[in-house]
Design an enzyme around this catalytic site. Structure first.
Site, mmCIF file in Angstrom:
data_model
loop_
_atom_site.group_PDB
_atom_site.id
_atom_site.type_symbol
_atom_site.label_atom_id
_atom_site.label_comp_id
_atom_site.label_asym_id
_atom_site.label_seq_id
_atom_site.Cartn_x
_atom_site.Cartn_y
_atom_site.Cartn_z
ATOM 1 N N GLN A 71 0.834 -1.203 0.000
ATOM 2 C CA GLN A 71 0.000 0.000 0.000
ATOM 3 C C GLN A 71 0.871 1.256 0.000
ATOM 4 O O GLN A 71 0.535 2.255 -0.641
ATOM 5 C CB GLN A 71 -0.927 -0.001 1.211
ATOM 6 C CG GLN A 71 -1.674 1.289 1.452
ATOM 7 C CD GLN A 71 -2.565 1.693 0.285
ATOM 8 O OE1 GLN A 71 -3.076 0.845 -0.429
ATOM 9 N NE2 GLN A 71 -2.739 2.998 0.098
ATOM 10 N N GLU A 72 1.988 1.204 0.703
ATOM 11 C CA GLU A 72 2.851 2.383 0.816
ATOM 12 C C GLU A 72 3.679 2.627 -0.443
ATOM 13 O O GLU A 72 3.810 3.768 -0.893
ATOM 14 C CB GLU A 72 3.799 2.211 2.023
ATOM 15 C CG GLU A 72 3.113 2.319 3.379
ATOM 16 C CD GLU A 72 2.742 3.755 3.731
ATOM 17 O OE1 GLU A 72 3.031 4.666 2.930
ATOM 18 O OE2 GLU A 72 2.172 3.979 4.806
ATOM 19 N N SER A 73 4.261 1.561 -1.014
ATOM 20 C CA SER A 73 5.269 1.774 -2.063
ATOM 21 C C SER A 73 5.114 0.876 -3.276
ATOM 22 O O SER A 73 5.915 0.975 -4.204
ATOM 23 C CB SER A 73 6.662 1.537 -1.472
ATOM 24 O OG SER A 73 6.820 0.154 -1.129
#
Length: 461
Positions: A303-305
């Protein structure tokens, strides 16, 4: 004396005649075991390397605990084979996400409903969308034999005589959904709760249209069952509903799945095969070191990267776990773009947040709170909990804090909070997506399996 003697002589007979048979609940408690029939599937009961799971399983376990007995689950292939077994007394009741229908009412007695669903017509992406019953004419349709869907189609056929379909006695709704996804049949029918989960693993399944009528799910009891067990189950379900536990359980299993996003899920599944093997060892190492499920860390990182070590956001956060400079300094990470430092540091930070959540918050809500704090900050999460408390809602429940987080972007609310304005709605969407990714990973990657077990080659970092 003669009258007394006669009375004493017939007294045992009256005692026998007056003795009421034990109720179903009394017999269950005496035996110490609650016997329940179910169907193995994603909405009911399934076995994982980490133990049994499923919505119905959790509900039944809580009911058995309420009665103070052990739970004994037996599985059947379909409701069609389940109802005769109920009539024979093979189990005390059946719990298998059973839709209440008039036909079934003639075979069993139902508890009060515990969940509402919609019936949905399902086809595969790329094929022509059926928007009405008329669009089903001439299509290759398959439904389970004896299911409510075959009864529904028979009713529709009165108005559309040319409508035709096949009924399978060997396949469940889930099997037929997979058939649609594989192109073996064009159309099938599914309850909305099952489709929401199956679409996470088969994202090309599409909803043609939904029936207007809402269906209700309930437990099914033998036709000759006495009132005691049905009353006990109804009291139990009512107590769960009043306490919010039922809503919490539904949200746990279906909350993320109902926010289906075709592109996100499709891309994620592709990158599980092509990219995850490169970093899976790091996620496992970090999970073991900080007592976190490595699959949760992997979902968070995606989700972040999108699992890109060099990812940099417009706000300056970097790396696989998208750490800010301040967070990196706090958790002693020197190089945010170094995969190992980023994953171990991100796991350390998530564990820190998890441990700082109030002790009254239990799992899985505690984990959802920690994820929200990872995104929006612990202070804003505390503000949202306070808003939920002011609204008279339990601030220890994610289902109550979610709408409160969304209020942090509205002046009438954030001006009264300690930490001020925040895009709390982004945190809600953030947690929902991570949960969806995590659900997919838990199906594809057993917690206890090793890379060797999965026959995964690991490219060098």
């Amino acid at each position: 004396m003669l009258i007394i003697a006669v009375g004493l002589a017939v007294l045992p007979l009256f005692m026998v005649l007056d003795r009421s048979p034990a109720s179903d609940v009394a017999r269950i408690k005496e035996s110490g075991r609650l016997r329940v029939l179910t169907i193995e599937g994603p909405t009911t009961y399934y076995r994982t390397p980490d133990g049994p799971s499923g919505f119905e399983y959790d509900l039944l376990t809580a009911f058995a605990d309420n009665l103070g007995v052990d739970l004994k689950i037996e599985t059947t292939d379909s409701p069609a084979s389940m109802f005769p077994r109920l009539a024979r007394g093979d189990a005390h009741f059946a719990a298998a996400a059973l839709n209440i229908t008039e036909g079934r009412r003639r075979l069993v007695r139902f508890s009060e409903p515990y969940q509402s669903i919609r019936t949905q017509v399902v086809y595969r992406r790329g094929n022509t969308q059926p928007k009405t019953y008329g669009d089903l004419v001439g299509r290759d349709i398959a439904v389970p034999a004896g299911s409510p869907y075959s009864q529904l189609l028979n009713t529709v056929k009165v108005q559309l005589p040319e409508l035709a379909w096949t009924e399978s006695s060997s396949k469940t709704v889930e099997d037929l959904l997979v058939d649609v996804w594989e192109g073996n049949t064009e159309v099938t029918f599914s309850p909305s709760n099952l489709l929401a989960i199956v679409r996470q693993h088969h994202p090309d399944l599409m909803i043609g249209f939904s029936l207007e009528e809402t269906g209700e799910l309930a437990w099914a009891f033998p036709p000759d069952s006495d009132e005691s067990l049905i009353r006990s189950s109804n009291r139990f379900l009512a107590s769960l509903r009043e306490s919010g536990e039922l809503e919490r359980l539904i949200e746990r299993y279906y909350g993320a799945a109902t926010k289906f996003d075709y592109v996100n899920v499709k891309t994620f599944r592709q990158r599980i095969r092509s990219v995850l093997p490169r970093f899976e060892g790091l996620f496992r190492e970090a999970g073991a070191e900080h007592n976190l499920d490595w699959r949760l860390l992997a979902a968070l990182s995606y989700q972040e990267s999108y699992w890109k070590p060099g990812a940099v956001s417009p706000t300056g956060v970097e790396g696989l776990m998208q750490l800010t400079e301040a967070t990196a300094e706090f958790i002693e990470v020197d190089d945010r773009t170094d995969p190992r430092q980023s994953v171990l540091g991100g796991a350390r930070y998530l564990r820190n947040l998890h441990d700082r959540i109030h002790e009254d918050v239990t799992e899985p809500d505690r984990t959802w709170f920690a994820l929200a704090a990872y995104n929006v900050g612990l202070g804003h999460l505390l503000d949202a909990r306070e808003i939920a408390r002011q609204q008279g809602r339990d601030p220890d429940r994610w289902t109550n804090v979610k709408p409160a987080l969304e209020l942090l972007s509205e002046p009438e609310w954030y001006t009264k909070t300690e930490y001020g304005e925040a895009r709390g709605y982004e945190a809600v969407a953030y947690v929902t997506r991570i949960r969806s990714f995590y659900d997919i990973l838990t199906q594809l990657r057993p917690q206890s399996a090793t890379l060797k077990d999965l026959d995964i080659s690991v490219p060098a970092l």
